[in-house]
Design an enzyme around this catalytic site. Structure first.
Site, short mmCIF file in Angstrom:
data_model
loop_
_atom_site.label_atom_id
_atom_site.label_comp_id
_atom_site.label_asym_id
_atom_site.label_seq_id
_atom_site.Cartn_x
_atom_site.Cartn_y
_atom_site.Cartn_z
N ASP A 137 15.17 67.84 68.82
CA ASP A 137 15.93 67.85 67.58
C ASP A 137 15.10 67.30 66.42
O ASP A 137 14.00 66.76 66.61
CB ASP A 137 17.23 67.05 67.74
CG ASP A 137 17.02 65.70 68.40
OD1 ASP A 137 15.87 65.20 68.40
OD2 ASP A 137 17.99 65.15 68.92
N ASN A 144 27.54 57.28 72.67
CA ASN A 144 28.72 58.15 72.65
C ASN A 144 28.58 59.35 73.60
O ASN A 144 29.42 60.24 73.62
CB ASN A 144 29.01 58.64 71.22
CG ASN A 144 27.91 59.56 70.67
OD1 ASN A 144 26.90 59.79 71.32
ND2 ASN A 144 28.12 60.07 69.48
N HIS A 179 26.10 61.61 73.59
CA HIS A 179 25.40 62.81 73.10
C HIS A 179 24.04 62.97 73.77
O HIS A 179 23.43 62.01 74.22
CB HIS A 179 25.28 62.82 71.56
CG HIS A 179 24.26 61.89 70.97
ND1 HIS A 179 24.23 61.58 69.63
CD2 HIS A 179 23.22 61.20 71.52
CE1 HIS A 179 23.22 60.77 69.39
NE2 HIS A 179 22.60 60.53 70.51
N GLU A 190 26.90 66.36 69.72
CA GLU A 190 27.84 65.24 69.58
C GLU A 190 29.15 65.54 70.32
O GLU A 190 29.51 66.72 70.46
CB GLU A 190 28.13 65.02 68.09
CG GLU A 190 26.90 64.67 67.25
CD GLU A 190 26.46 63.22 67.40
OE1 GLU A 190 26.62 62.64 68.48
OE2 GLU A 190 25.93 62.68 66.41
#
Ligand code: PGA
Length: 241
Positions: A68, A137, A139, A144
């Site tokens: 990314d 979280n 991801h 996400e």
């Protein structure tokens, strides 16, 4: 099922994961690696640099695709993943920079860049070994938590959670980019082999979801349970809830 290696500490995660990367390259000199940024793989990159400097590991034929990149961001920005990769790995090893790929944070048209990047991966021989971190979280890359996850490389908004988590690298949360280009879930799952690194108590909630029988898009990493060759390499703090 995700295989699990529980290490004593971060140093052991770094050594163990570097050994797996080195084995991959030693068995196949022109391996294509999927690379990750963030704090977690930094120790592994240091180990790989040492192996390269001492002549034990040759990156000259290795190719890479990063997961990314923030968007938009200049390559010269010291928070770009372009900068990170040069700083933490590429500048210190004998990799041919022409064989390395990172989504272009400077592209004028983000959608066209996502399409170009996905195609480049498809037209390559395929990622042999993908290295992943995990967000607290859940991801992976910047996929996400959401009701629906996207399959291919795409532009995504970062969640408030991720912006807060990444603000530690910036002067303030206001300066964290709010969007990124990321490989999608299918792009990641196409890798032949995956190692997922997790260190510290703040990862334990996400990590605890990797060892049961459920997949849940509110923890994107759980989709890795559908992949035939994933190894979680974590420390005791990340493993214990
Ligand atoms: P970290 O990030 O390695 O900096 O904890 C991991 C991630 O967000 O994927």
């Amino acid at each position: 099922m995700i295989k699990v290696i529980v290490c004593e500490n971060y140093e052991e995660i770094s050594k163990k994961s570097a050994e797996i990367v080195a084995k991959q390259i030693n068995e196949k000199a022109d391996s294509i690696l999927g690379l990750a940024t963030g704090s977690t793989p930094v120790g592994m990159y240091k180990e790989l640099i040492e192996m390269n400097k001492s002549g034990k590991l040759d990156f000259s034929k290795v190719g890479s695709f990063n997961l990314d990149e923030y968007y938009p961001i200049k390559h010269s920005d010291d928070q770009s993943y372009y900068y990170f990769m040069n700083d933490n790995l590429f500048a210190h090893i004998n990799i041919d920079i022409a064989n390395t790929n990172i989504p272009n944070g400077e592209a004028e048209d983000a959608d066209a860049e996502c399409e170009r990047y996905e195609k480049l991966i498809d037209e390559s021989a395929g990622i042999d070994l993908q290295i992943l971190g995990i967000g607290h979280n859940g991801h992976i890359g910047f996929n996400e938590p959401d009701e629906k996850l996207i399959t291919k490389t795409h532009l995504t908004a970062l969640t408030e959670d991720t912006i807060m988590a990444n603000s530690r690298f910036f002067a303030s949360a206001d300066e964290v980019p709010t969007a990124a280009i990321t490989m999608g879930m299918e792009t990641i799952m196409k890798a032949k082999k995956i190692i997922l690194l997790a260190s510290g108590k703040n990862k334990s909630d996400a990590v605890s979801m990797l060892t049961d029988n459920y997949i849940d898009t509110s923890c994107p990493a759980t989709l890795l349970k559908l992949h035939p060759d994933v190894t979680l390499i974590c420390d005791k703090d990340a493993f214990l809830k």
